[in-house]
Design an enzyme around this catalytic site. Sequence first.
Site, PDB file in Angstrom:
ATOM      1  N   ARG A  65       0.900  -1.175  -0.119  1.00 28.70           N
ATOM      2  CA  ARG A  65       0.100   0.126   0.288  1.00 28.70           C
ATOM      3  C   ARG A  65       0.810   1.142   0.321  1.00 28.70           C
ATOM      4  O   ARG A  65       1.650   1.228   0.970  1.00 28.70           O
ATOM      5  CB  ARG A  65      -0.721   0.393   1.402  1.00 28.70           C
ATOM      6  CG  ARG A  65      -1.853  -0.934   0.877  1.00 28.70           C
ATOM      7  CD  ARG A  65      -2.948  -1.078  -0.336  1.00 28.70           C
ATOM      8  NE  ARG A  65      -4.073  -2.159   0.318  1.00 28.70           N
ATOM      9  CZ  ARG A  65      -5.037  -2.096  -1.273  1.00 28.70           C
ATOM     10  NH1 ARG A  65      -4.842  -1.116  -1.390  1.00 28.70           N
ATOM     11  NH2 ARG A  65      -5.820  -3.489  -0.757  1.00 28.70           N
ATOM     12  N   ALA A  95     -11.603  -7.229  -0.154  1.00 27.81           N
ATOM     13  CA  ALA A  95     -12.190  -6.472   0.146  1.00 27.81           C
ATOM     14  C   ALA A  95     -12.621  -5.298  -0.696  1.00 27.81           C
ATOM     15  O   ALA A  95     -10.961  -5.131  -2.127  1.00 27.81           O
ATOM     16  CB  ALA A  95     -11.345  -5.591   1.078  1.00 27.81           C
ATOM     17  N   GLU A 119     -15.479  -9.670  -4.688  1.00 30.76           N
ATOM     18  CA  GLU A 119     -13.983  -9.431  -4.712  1.00 30.76           C
ATOM     19  C   GLU A 119     -12.989 -10.479  -4.194  1.00 30.76           C
ATOM     20  O   GLU A 119     -12.314 -10.982  -4.634  1.00 30.76           O
ATOM     21  CB  GLU A 119     -14.029  -8.665  -3.627  1.00 30.76           C
ATOM     22  CG  GLU A 119     -14.334  -7.196  -3.557  1.00 30.76           C
ATOM     23  CD  GLU A 119     -13.581  -6.187  -4.491  1.00 30.76           C
ATOM     24  OE1 GLU A 119     -11.885  -6.799  -4.675  1.00 30.76           O
ATOM     25  OE2 GLU A 119     -14.356  -5.982  -5.218  1.00 30.76           O
ATOM     26  N   PRO A 126     -14.624   9.042  10.263  1.00 26.96           N
ATOM     27  CA  PRO A 126     -15.244   9.421  10.343  1.00 26.96           C
ATOM     28  C   PRO A 126     -15.049  10.745  10.503  1.00 26.96           C
ATOM     29  O   PRO A 126     -15.573  12.421   9.503  1.00 26.96           O
ATOM     30  CB  PRO A 126     -16.421   9.479  10.939  1.00 26.96           C
ATOM     31  CG  PRO A 126     -15.689   8.799  12.000  1.00 26.96           C
ATOM     32  CD  PRO A 126     -14.272   7.781  10.914  1.00 26.96           C
TER      33      PRO A 126
END
Length: 200
Positions: free
Chosen positions: A77, A89, A106, A128
């Site tokens: 990543r 995912a 997936e 969030p």
Amino acid sequence: MSDIAPAQGHWDADESWPVVESTDLHRDGWVMALRADRITRPEGGEPFRRLVLEHPGAAVVLAIDDEERVLCLRQYRHPAQRRFVELPAGLIDADGEDPLDVARRELQEEAAYVASDWRPLATAYSSPGISAELISYFLARGLTETDRGGFELEHEEADMEILWIPVDELVDAVLDGRARDAPLAVAVLAYDALRRRERI
């Protein structure tokens, strides 16, 4: 006597504060965008700026075989500059797409497996304070190898490894920091909690 308020009636709730101005910082043909909103408190006051990463949501699959091993992926990543142990995912690609359909897709595309038994594990917002990403977590059992349905792995996915890790070993790895991918942690710990409560 405790000063802690009782939990009943104090859970998450939908709410929307007034947006005075909204400016796109990045928007293209992909499903995600970044914007800057200027908002105020409901009772008014000086507007303040908040960045919002628009995100359609995602689904994560905790696929477990008959030996209580989890199907994991190891993938690079770039933003974190780290190779993570993860779970299959993917993003919700279209408005109204069922997260369970995304999970099924997936599992097949990334790991070349299908499952006969699907159960919801949890739903959780990733971060969030900046993102609207809501992830739906699913437990998949009754696994069978298949093909990828014509899906071709490219970029980081072309370098992805598939591993089978015992559930208890994965719980330990999350708790001691060897596995730091948040969706993996949520799924594994939710499964472990449900298992301990004999609810799964």
